[in-house]
Design an enzyme around this catalytic site. Structure first.
Site, PDB file in Angstrom:
ATOM      1  N   ASP A 184     -10.967 -43.528  10.264  1.00  0.00           N
ATOM      2  CA  ASP A 184     -11.973 -44.578  10.193  1.00  0.00           C
ATOM      3  C   ASP A 184     -13.414 -44.092  10.329  1.00  0.00           C
ATOM      4  OD1 ASP A 184     -10.731 -46.261  13.147  1.00  0.00           O
ATOM      5  OD2 ASP A 184     -12.099 -44.569  13.012  1.00  0.00           O
TER       6      ASP A 184
HETATM    7  O1  CEZ Z   1      -9.523 -44.782  16.567  1.00  0.00           O
HETATM    8  C1  CEZ Z   1      -8.419 -44.560  15.739  1.00  0.00           C
HETATM    9  C2  CEZ Z   1      -8.128 -45.839  15.015  1.00  0.00           C
HETATM   10  O2  CEZ Z   1      -7.815 -46.829  15.973  1.00  0.00           O
HETATM   11  O3  CEZ Z   1      -8.678 -43.527  14.810  1.00  0.00           O
HETATM   12  C3  CEZ Z   1      -7.660 -43.302  13.857  1.00  0.00           C
HETATM   13  C4  CEZ Z   1      -7.377 -44.551  13.063  1.00  0.00           C
HETATM   14  O4  CEZ Z   1      -6.336 -44.345  12.133  1.00  0.00           O
HETATM   15  C5  CEZ Z   1      -7.016 -45.661  14.012  1.00  0.00           C
HETATM   16  O5  CEZ Z   1      -6.782 -46.838  13.308  1.00  0.00           O
HETATM   17  C6  CEZ Z   1      -8.097 -42.163  12.974  1.00  0.00           C
HETATM   18  O6  CEZ Z   1      -9.377 -42.377  12.501  1.00  0.00           O
HETATM   19  O7  CEZ Z   1     -14.775 -42.909  15.647  1.00  0.00           O
HETATM   20  C7  CEZ Z   1     -13.953 -43.776  15.686  1.00  0.00           C
HETATM   21  O8  CEZ Z   1     -14.236 -44.940  15.426  1.00  0.00           O
HETATM   22  C8  CEZ Z   1     -12.552 -43.314  16.014  1.00  0.00           C
HETATM   23  O9  CEZ Z   1     -11.868 -43.247  14.808  1.00  0.00           O
HETATM   24  C9  CEZ Z   1     -11.793 -44.104  17.023  1.00  0.00           C
HETATM   25  O10 CEZ Z   1     -11.963 -45.428  16.767  1.00  0.00           O
HETATM   26  C10 CEZ Z   1     -10.332 -43.719  17.070  1.00  0.00           C
HETATM   27  C11 CEZ Z   1     -10.032 -43.270  18.452  1.00  0.00           C
HETATM   28  O11 CEZ Z   1      -9.025 -42.330  18.420  1.00  0.00           O
HETATM   29  C12 CEZ Z   1      -9.680 -44.351  19.434  1.00  0.00           C
HETATM   30  O12 CEZ Z   1      -8.316 -44.553  19.531  1.00  0.00           O
END
Ligand code: CEZ
Length: 807
Positions: free
Chosen positions: A474
Site C-alpha cells: 500500500d
Molecule cells: O500495512 C499493511 C497493510 O495493512 O501493509 C501491507 C498491506 O498489504 C496491508 O494491507 C503491505 O503494504 O505504510 C503503510 O501504510 C504500511 O503499508 C502499513 O500500513 C502496513 C503495516 O505493516 C501495518 O500493518
C-alpha cells in the site's frame, strides 16, 4: 516432550511460552484480546491497551500528548511508557524493587514471564520474596483483571509495602483529573476527549472518558497525581515511595496515575493476594457494575473459563505432532489463536482494509467457517456498482474511512477468489455461491464475477494491470497516479485470481464465463511474460513514465519477491523459469530469518515508486522479511512441489529454538510478527529484529499452508484430498484434522521409494488419495506413506506435483 532453550521454553502442555530473563529480550511480549479491546504486554510490564468505542481509543496513556495512529511496528519502550507495575519496599531496610522489572529495573534472583493462551503471568523471586502478577481480559468487557500476590520466602518476619502502579497518563488537554473514591473502592480519573467542532460534541459525549482502578482490598494509602508521586526521584525512585506513606492526593488538571499502598506484615511463608480491575468507563455506574461483576468470589475464575472456552471452541481444524516440538507447540496453541484474534477484532479497526479483511477471513475458514462466510457477505454487501471492492470494509455505523482507505489501490478484488477457494474447498458446499448479497440482490457467484470483470477492465491494452496509488504494497503510491503505471505483481495476481474463479464457474456450469475469465487470464499471463520477464525474474512494475522497475539494472529494489511468488502460484512461470526464480531468490533475497520482500533495500526516495522507498531500509515493505509476503513465497514453493524449500522458509517464520536466534529476533514464539528486519547485507546488526507487531496476513496464510500443504489435508468437492509435502528429513508425523464434521487421525510415514503418496482410510486403500463419503460425527483413521521429497534445488530437475497446471 518439552522443547527447551536457555531462556525461552514452552510449558509441558504447550499452552505457555516462558521467558526466564527480563534483560536478554527486553522487547519480547504477547497480547490478550476480546472483540472490543487489545492488550499488548511486554515482559518488563509495559502495556499498550486499546479499545473500540467504536473507533480505537486508549485509557492508559503516556504522560504526554500522544499522536493517534494505526498500530505501528517496533514500538519503543521508555521509562514512562504506560505499564502495570508494583513497587515493593522493605520497610526495615528501605530496599526498593519493582515487579515485573520496570521501572526500577533491578536484576532479580529469578524471573519468569509466562505468556499463556488465555492469560499472562509473571513470577519474580528477589530479596526473600516471591511476587506474582497475572492478567486476563474477559470475553465481553473492556477491562483488565489483575492479580498481584506476594509471599514471604525468607526465614524471618517481614514488613514491606506493596505499591501497585497503573499508568493513566495524559488524558486530555481540555480536562483531566483523578481522585480516590473510597465508596467505590477505586481510583477514578476523569477527562473529556478533546474536540473543537460543535458537531463533534454528540460524538464525544458518551465516550468512556474515565479510567478507573478498582481494588478488592482497601489500601493503606494512595496517590493519583503523577507529579506528586514521582517528585524529584522520578519513576526509578519516586519520592512518594521513599516516604513512609503515599500522600493520598488528587490530581486537578494534572497527569493522573493510580498507585495504591499496602503495608504488609508477613510471617515466614505467609502470602497476600490482591485483585484489581483496570479499564475505561463512561460513568460511575459503569464502575459500580464492574465491581459487582468482577470483585466478587470466583468472578476471575469464571472470566478465565469464558476465555478458555472461546479458545477451545475456536481451536482451529488441525493439531500436529512432528519431530519439531517447538513448531508443534506454536501451531497447536498459538497460530490458530492469532488467526482468531484477527477474525475477532479485525485488527482493532472499524474499517479494515479490504484485502486484510478478506485474507483474515480466509484464516477463519479453518477456525469457524460460518464467520468466514458472514465476512464474505459483509464485504460483498459493500461492493461498488462497477464491481470493484471498496478500499475498506465498514464495520460500524458512522465510521469515517481512515487515511489509508482514502487512497486508491487496485488489488482488492484479487482476494475474493482466494478467500472463496479456501471456503469452498473446506466446506465442499457450492450452494454458498447462490446466496444473495442483500445490498445488490446479486448472487455471490455473480458478485465475484463482477469483481473479476473489474480486474479485467483495470488493464491497459497490453493486458497489464494498472496500479493507481498502490496494490498489496500500500505505500507503493507513486508508480501510477497518472493512470498509466503498471503493477507487475497485480498483473500476475490477476491471472491467479481469474484462474481460481474460472474453475469455480466451470463447477457451477457457467462455461461461457469460465472461458471468458480464462482467456483474460491467458492475455495477462502473456503480457506478464512479454513485458515483465527479465530472464531470471519478473519485474515489479512499470512507472507512469514507462520505466520498468524491480529489474537487474536497478541499483536498489532490483528484485521484488511478490511477482515471483505469484508467477509460481499462478502457473505463469514454467519449470525452467521457476528454477531461475528460485536461484535468484536464493542469491538476492534469502536471509537466515526468511525471504526479504525486495533487495537491495532503497536508501533514497524514488519519486516514481513512492513512499515505500522512504521507509527505513530493511523495515516493513522496504526490504524486511515481511512475513505476509514470505508466506506467499512458501505457498508458491508448495504449489510447485518444493517441499524442503517450503519447510525451510516456513520454519524461519518462527523464532528459535537456537538461543542466538531468539536474541537476534527478540521475539517469543507466541505470534508471527508483521516483519523481521531485512537489509541483511546493509545492516547486519539489526537484521532479524522482530517488529513485535501481531497484525499480519501471514497468520492466515500460514495456517492454511500447514493444514493443506505441509500436512496435505485439503478439501475438494469429492471429500478430503491427502497430498502432504513433508520435509524429507522427517521420519514420521501425525495430525488430527477436523473436517466437515468428522475427525481424522492421520499418521504419516516417510519412505524413500513409495510410488506415490499411498493412503489407507480405516485400513482400506484409497487409490486416488481422496477420502469420499465423509460422514459428520465419524472418526477416521488415515495412514499415509509419503515419498521422501525430492528437492528440485536451483539446478536439478525434479517434477512438480501433478496438480500443477501452467497457463
Ligand atoms: O500495512 C499493511 C497493510 O495493512 O501493509 C501491507 C498491506 O498489504 C496491508 O494491507 C503491505 O503494504 O505504510 C503503510 O501504510 C504500511 O503499508 C502499513 O500500513 C502496513 C503495516 O505493516 C501495518 O500493518
Amino acid at each position: 516432550m518439552t522443547a527447551q532453550t536457555d531462556f525461552v521454553r514452552f510449558s509441558d502442555d504447550g499452552t505457555r511460552v516462558e521467558l526466564t530473563c527480563p534483560i536478554v529480550m527486553p522487547l519480547a511480549g504477547t497480547f490478550l484480546w476480546n472483540p472490543k479491546m487489545l492488550l499488548q504486554l511486554n515482559c518488563r510490564g509495559y502495556a499498550t491497551a486499546q479499545h473500540l468505542q467504536p473507533e480505537p481509543a486508549r485509557y492508559s496513556h503516556s504522560p504526554f500528548m500522544e499522536q493517534r495512529t494505526f498500530m505501528q511496528p517496533e514500538q519503543a519502550y521508555f521509562a514512562h511508557h504506560p505499564g502495570r507495575f508494583a513497587y515493593v519496599k522493605d520497610e526495615e531496610t528501605g530496599t526498593l524493587l519493582s515487579v515485573p522489572h520496570a521501572p526500577v529495573n533491578r536484576r532479580p534472583q529469578r524471573f519468569l514471564f509466562s505468556a499463556g493462551t488465555y492469560d499472562v503471568r509473571w513470577r519474580v523471586h528477589d530479596e526473600g520474596l516471591v511476587m506474582d502478577m497475572g492478567v486476563m481480559v474477559p470475553r465481553d468487557e473492556v477491562c483488565e483483571l489483575w492479580t498481584f500476590s506476594v509471599r514471604n520466602d525468607s526465614p524471618g518476619a517481614r514488613v514491606i509495602s506493596l505499591y501497585p502502579y497503573f499508568s493513566i497518563g495524559y488524558m486530555s488537554w481540555m480536562n483531566q483529573s483523578a481522585r480516590y473514591d473510597k465508596t467505590l473502592g477505586a481510583v477514578v480519573a476523569d477527562s473529556i476527549t478533546p474536540y473543537q467542532k460543535l458537531e463533534d460534541y454528540a460524538r464525544i459525549r458518551d465516550l468512556k472518558d474515565k479510567t478507573f482502578l478498582l481494588h478488592d482490598v482497601p489500601p493503606d494509602a494512595f496517590e493519583t497525581s503523577q507529579f506528586a508521586f514521582e517528585g524529584n526521584g522520578g519513576l526509578h525512585a519516586p519520592d512518594a515511595v521513599l516516604a513512609q506513606t503515599l500522600g493520598c492526593g488528587s490530581a486537578a488538571y494534572e497527569t493522573p496515575v493510580a498507585v495504591l499502598q499496602y503495608r504488609l506484615h508477613l510471617a515466614p511463608g505467609e502470602s497476600r493476594r490482591f485483585r484489581f480491575v483496570f479499564g475505561p468507563a463512561s460513568d460511575l455506574a459503569d464502575i459500580v457494575r464492574l465491581r459487582e461483576r468482577f470483585l466478587v468470589p470466583r468472578a476471575f475464575e469464571k472470566a478465565r473459563r469464558g476465555v478458555e472456552m472461546h479458545l477451545e471452541r475456536n481451536a482451529g481444524c488441525v493439531t500436529i505432532a512432528t519431530p519439531d516440538a517447538h513448531f508443534d507447540a506454536f501451531v497447536n496453541k498459538f497460530l490458530g489463536r492469532q488467526v482468531l484474534y484477527h477474525g475477532d477484532s479485525h485488527r482493532l479497526t472499524t474499517d479494515p482494509q479490504t484485502r486484510n479483511f478478506l485474507q483474515d477471513s480466509m484464516g477463519m475458514v479453518y477456525v469457524d467457517e460460518s464467520r468466514a462466510r458472514d465476512a464474505l457477505i459483509t464485504a460483498l454487501n459493500q461492493q461498488l456498482p462497477d464491481g470493484n471492492m471498496p478500499e475498506g470494509i465498514v464495520l460500524a455505523a458512522g465510521t469515517e474511512l481512515k487515511y489509508i482507505n482514502q487512497v486508491p489501490h487496485t488489488d482488492h478484488c484479487v482476494w475474493l477468489p482466494v478467500l472463496l477457494d479456501a471456503l469452498l474447498s473446506e466446506t465442499g458446499n457450492d450452494t454458498l455461491l447462490d446466496d444473495i448479497v442483500p445490498a445488490t440482490g446479486q448472487s455471490v457467484l455473480d458478485a465475484v464475477s463482477a469483481g473479476m470483470a473489474w480486474l479485467i477492465a483495470n488493464r491497459d491494452p497490453k493486458g497489464l494491470s494498472l496500479i493507481a496509488q498502490g496494490d498489496w504494497c500500500d505505500p507503493m503510491n507513486m508508480v501510477g497516479p497518472q493512470g498509466r503505471g503498471i503493477s507487475g505483481w497485480l498483473t500476475i495476481a490477476t491471472v491467479h485470481s481469474l484462474r481460481l474463479w474460472s474453475d469455480v464457474c466451470i463447477r457451477k456450469g457457467r462455461k461461457t464465463e469460465a472461458d471468458h475469465f480464462l482467456a483474460a487470464a491467458r492475455h495477462s499471463a502473456a503480457a506478464a511474460r512479454e513485458w515483465l520477464w527479465g530472464g531470471d525474474w519478473f519485474a515489479r512494475g512499470i512507472t507512469d513514465a514507462g520505466s520498468r522497475f524491480g529489474v537487474a539494472s536497478d541499483p536498489e529494489g532490483a528484485m521484488y519477491l511478490n511477482p515471483q511468488s505469484w508467477a509460481m502460484l499462478a502457473g505463469i512461470a514454467n519449470d525452467d523459469e521457476c528454477r531461475r526464480i528460485m536461484a535468484a531468490v536464493d542469491a538476492r533475497l534469502d536471509t537466515p530469518y526468511g525471504t526479504v520482500l525486495l533487495a537491495p533495500a532503497y536508501t533514497a526516495m524514488r519519486d516514481d515508486i513512492g513512499r515505500v522507498t522512504q521507509k527505513f531500509p530493511g523495515t516493513a515493505e522496504n526490504g524486511s522479511v515481511y512475513n505476509h509476503a514470505a508466506a506467499f513465497y512458501i505457498a508458491a514453493l508448495y504449489a510447485i512441489g518444493e517441499a524442503d524449500r517450503a519447510w525451510t522458509q516456513l520454519r524461519r517464520m518462527l523464532p528459535g529454538p537456537a538461543p542466538d536466534d531468539y536474541l537476534k529476533r527478540g521475539q517469543l514464539p507466541v505470534f508471527v510478527p508483521n516483519y523481521y528486519r531485512g537489509a541483511w547485507q546493509q545492516f547486519p546488526d539489526t537484521a532479524g529484529r522482530s517488529s513485535q507487531l501481531c497484525h499480519t496476513g501471514a497468520a492466515s496464510w500460514l495456517y492454511r499452508l500447514v493444514t493443506e500443504q505441509l500436512f496435505g489435508l485439503r478439501g475438494c468437492p469429492l471429500g478430503l484430498r491427502v497430498q502432504p509435502q513433508l520435509p524429507s528429513h522427517w521420519a514420521s508425523a501425525s495430525a488430527r484434522r477436523h473436517f466437515r464434521g468428522a475427525v481424522f487421525d492421520v499418521r504419516y510415514a516417510i519412505a524413500d521409494a513409495a510410488d506415490d503418496t499411498a493412503l489407507r482410510c480405516n485400513g482400506h486403500a484409497m487409490p486416488d488419495n481422496i477420502v469420499r463419503n465423509i460422514e459428520a460425527g465419524q472418526h477416521y483413521r488415515l495412514d499415509v506413506v509419503v515419498t521422501r521429497a525430492k528437492s528440485r534445488g536451483a539446478g536439478t530437475d525434479a517434477g512438480a506435483p501433478a496438480a500443477r497446471r501452467c497457463i
